[in-house]
Design an enzyme around this catalytic site. Structure first.
Site, PDB file in Angstrom:
ATOM      1  N   HIS A  99       7.402 -25.908 -66.956  1.00  0.00           N
ATOM      2  CA  HIS A  99       7.098 -24.682 -67.694  1.00  0.00           C
ATOM      3  C   HIS A  99       6.959 -25.082 -69.163  1.00  0.00           C
ATOM      4  O   HIS A  99       7.644 -25.998 -69.616  1.00  0.00           O
ATOM      5  CB  HIS A  99       8.245 -23.672 -67.658  1.00  0.00           C
ATOM      6  N   ASP A 102      10.239 -25.615 -70.873  1.00  0.00           N
ATOM      7  CA  ASP A 102      11.093 -26.748 -70.436  1.00  0.00           C
ATOM      8  C   ASP A 102      10.891 -27.926 -71.367  1.00  0.00           C
ATOM      9  O   ASP A 102      11.811 -28.692 -71.617  1.00  0.00           O
ATOM     10  CB  ASP A 102      10.700 -27.284 -69.045  1.00  0.00           C
ATOM     11  N   GLU A 266       7.949 -21.640 -51.635  1.00  0.00           N
ATOM     12  CA  GLU A 266       9.235 -22.306 -51.868  1.00  0.00           C
ATOM     13  C   GLU A 266      10.200 -21.974 -50.740  1.00  0.00           C
ATOM     14  O   GLU A 266      10.361 -20.807 -50.368  1.00  0.00           O
ATOM     15  CB  GLU A 266       9.797 -21.853 -53.215  1.00  0.00           C
ATOM     16  N   ASP A 305      19.347 -17.861 -55.163  1.00  0.00           N
ATOM     17  CA  ASP A 305      18.486 -19.036 -55.123  1.00  0.00           C
ATOM     18  C   ASP A 305      19.307 -20.268 -55.513  1.00  0.00           C
ATOM     19  O   ASP A 305      19.484 -20.539 -56.701  1.00  0.00           O
ATOM     20  CB  ASP A 305      17.376 -18.776 -56.159  1.00  0.00           C
ATOM     21  N   ASP A 307      18.635 -23.471 -54.749  1.00  0.00           N
ATOM     22  CA  ASP A 307      17.755 -24.603 -55.104  1.00  0.00           C
ATOM     23  C   ASP A 307      18.366 -25.971 -54.813  1.00  0.00           C
ATOM     24  O   ASP A 307      18.348 -26.870 -55.661  1.00  0.00           O
ATOM     25  CB  ASP A 307      17.358 -24.537 -56.587  1.00  0.00           C
ATOM     26  N   ASP A 337      11.578 -28.464 -56.455  1.00  0.00           N
ATOM     27  CA  ASP A 337      12.149 -27.388 -57.276  1.00  0.00           C
ATOM     28  C   ASP A 337      13.611 -27.261 -56.844  1.00  0.00           C
ATOM     29  O   ASP A 337      14.002 -26.309 -56.177  1.00  0.00           O
ATOM     30  CB  ASP A 337      11.377 -26.081 -57.062  1.00  0.00           C
TER      31      ASP A 337
HETATM   32  C1  XUL Z   1      12.187 -19.769 -59.706  1.00  0.00           C
HETATM   33  C2  XUL Z   1      11.170 -20.784 -59.418  1.00  0.00           C
HETATM   34  C3  XUL Z   1      10.363 -21.231 -60.578  1.00  0.00           C
HETATM   35  C4  XUL Z   1       8.947 -21.532 -60.247  1.00  0.00           C
HETATM   36  C5  XUL Z   1       8.092 -21.848 -61.431  1.00  0.00           C
HETATM   37  O1  XUL Z   1      12.935 -19.389 -58.609  1.00  0.00           O
HETATM   38  O2  XUL Z   1      11.027 -21.227 -58.307  1.00  0.00           O
HETATM   39  O3  XUL Z   1      10.985 -22.328 -61.145  1.00  0.00           O
HETATM   40  O4  XUL Z   1       8.844 -22.590 -59.338  1.00  0.00           O
HETATM   41  O5  XUL Z   1       8.148 -20.879 -62.405  1.00  0.00           O
HETATM   42 CO    CO Z   2       9.750 -22.649 -57.454  1.00  0.00          CO
END
Ligand code: XUL
Ligand code: CO
Length: 437
Positions: A99, A102, A266, A305, A307, A337
């Protein structure tokens, strides 16, 4: 300066290896189903989790120990770029994703913010030139700064909308400058908390207009990246507009945007939506909209989330099965991610995490390719639906059947017989492939 001293380039050592800093399954040049593993998987590092992330959570401060911690401001941003290229190169990963916020800090004004961004983009460009690392996608962060409290493309405040549009414009320019292969829109705060204060129709119309502006501008500056939308059902807002693949496709179709986008799916977003990852991939694939993968996994005991790096082999087999059935991931890739757990705070944990994820996807690829080669699921599915290949079933499929003709058939077809779906048998067959491949 170097940031990961003591860690050499990660090599493929194969299944028997006990070296935690080696690949057991990811052998980039190995040919699977006609392509190298590197070409199939197109791995990417997520800048936000791996370089910018500090190991904070809502209850506690930074835990991550990083060799760039003593820097601040633009110096910190520059150090992270150097660290990023060292890490990505040592992991032999071909791509990264970021992003705007970032990679460079915001300034006091949009002008200053863009200037910071330009400085870091220049540095990234230099590093890309002297390495083989490429940009899978970039995107804009229109959710962290308090100005986006009511959303960006779906805000109630036209001034914030204008700011967001400016940010998207700059993001597209950065993508073009760095040769991004894709450009992602994840609707950070594009959603709502309560309908009591929300004009949903206006918000969605405005969001579609922002996408149209982005399409027009990309054309104008000759930026040919594949546009991707990343669905997510909730978090940070209670109800995110791009809830899941099906909802997002309906939105795109409704506003005539479908041919301009694919989806970035995702795994953890899928499970938050109450779907499996493979469900989301299948929906996208059916519509010719499977664009890219954000590889991670959620914790089914937690409602947010998390991740985590992907380590669930069953899920990566089924994900790669969808990718192979799709004829490959095209311009997309497998972007981690994912973030190391807060208690995995050492720099080397970043390497263990990526190696785990890369091996898990590599194994998933190999098993999925073998399943496809042997037509295991195809044969099961062909057989299961064989009643639609002839007789009354073929008439239904070809569109010849009517309620009258089907009634006539049903009246004389007694009794009806069903066959077992063999759910458990099929799972045990998949398990055998997983264990033997
Ligand atoms: C948030 C997410 C983000 C996107 C990009 O849950 O997945 O990081 O991948 O904005
Ligand atoms: Co994402």
């Amino acid at each position: 300066m170097t940031y990961f001293d003591g860690i050499e380039n990660i090599q493929f050592e194969g299944r028997g290896s006990k070296n935690p800093l080696a690949f057991k399954h990811y052998n980039p040049s190995e040919i699977i189903a006609g392509k190298t593993m590197e070409e199939h998987l197109r791995f990417a590092v997520s800048y936000w989790h791996t370089l910018t992330g500090e190991g904070t959570d809502p209850f506690g401060a930074q835990t991550n120990i990083r060799a760039w911690d003593h820097f601040s401001g633009l110096d910190l941003a520059k150090a992270r770029v150097e660290a990023a290229f060292e890490l990505i190169t040592k992991l032999n990963i071909p791509y990264f994703c970021f992003h705007d916020r970032d990679i460079a800090p915001e300034g006091a004004t949009l002008q200053e913010t863009n200037k910071n961004l330009d400085t870091i983009v220049d540095l990234i460009k230099q590093n890309m030139r002297t390495s083989s690392v490429k940009l899978l996608w970039n995107t804009q962060n229109m959710f962290s700064n308090p100005r986006f409290v009511h959303g960006a493309g779906t805000t109630c405040n036209a001034d914030v909308y204008a700011y967001s549009a400016a940010q998207v414009k700059k993001g597209l320019e950065v993508g073009k400058e760095l040769g991004a292969e894709n450009y992602v829109f994840w609707g950070g705060r594009e959603g709502y908390e309560t309908l009591l204060n929300t004009d949903m129709k206006l918000e969605l119309d405005n969001l579609a207009k922002l996408y149209w502006m982005a399409i027009d501008y990309a054309k104008e500056i000759d930026f040919d990246a594949q546009f991707l939308i990343e669905p997510k059902p909730k978090e940070p807002t209670k109800h995110q507009y791009d809830f899941d693949a099906a909802t997002t496709i309906a939105f795109l179709q409704n506003y005539g945007l479908k041919e301009h986008f694919k989806l970035n799916l995702e795994a953890n977003h899928a499970t938050l939506a109450g779907h499996t990852f493979e469900h989301e991939l299948r929906v996208a694939r059916m519509h010719g909209m499977l664009g890219s993968l954000d590889a991670n996994q959620g914790d089914l005991l937690l409602g947010w989330d998390t991740d985590e790096f992907p380590t669930d082999l069953y899920s990566t087999v089924l994900a790669m099965y969808e990718v192979l059935q799709n004829g490959g991931i095209g311009k997309g890739g497998v972007n981690f991610d994912a973030k190391v757990r807060r208690a995995s705070f050492d720099p080397e944990d970043l390497f263990y995490a990526h190696i785990a994820g890369m091996d898990c996807y590599s194994k998933g690829l190999k098993v999925a390719a073998k399943l496809l080669e042997d037509r295991v699921l195809e044969n099961i599915i062909d057989n299961r639906y064989r009643s639609f290949k002839e007789g009354i079933g073929a008439e239904i499929v070809s569109g010849k059947a009517t309620l009258r003709s089907l009634e006539q058939y049903a009246l004389q077809n007694n009794p009806i017989r069903n066959e077992s779906g063999r759910h458990e048998l099929i799972k045990s067959i998949v398990n055998e492939y997983l264990l033997s491949e």
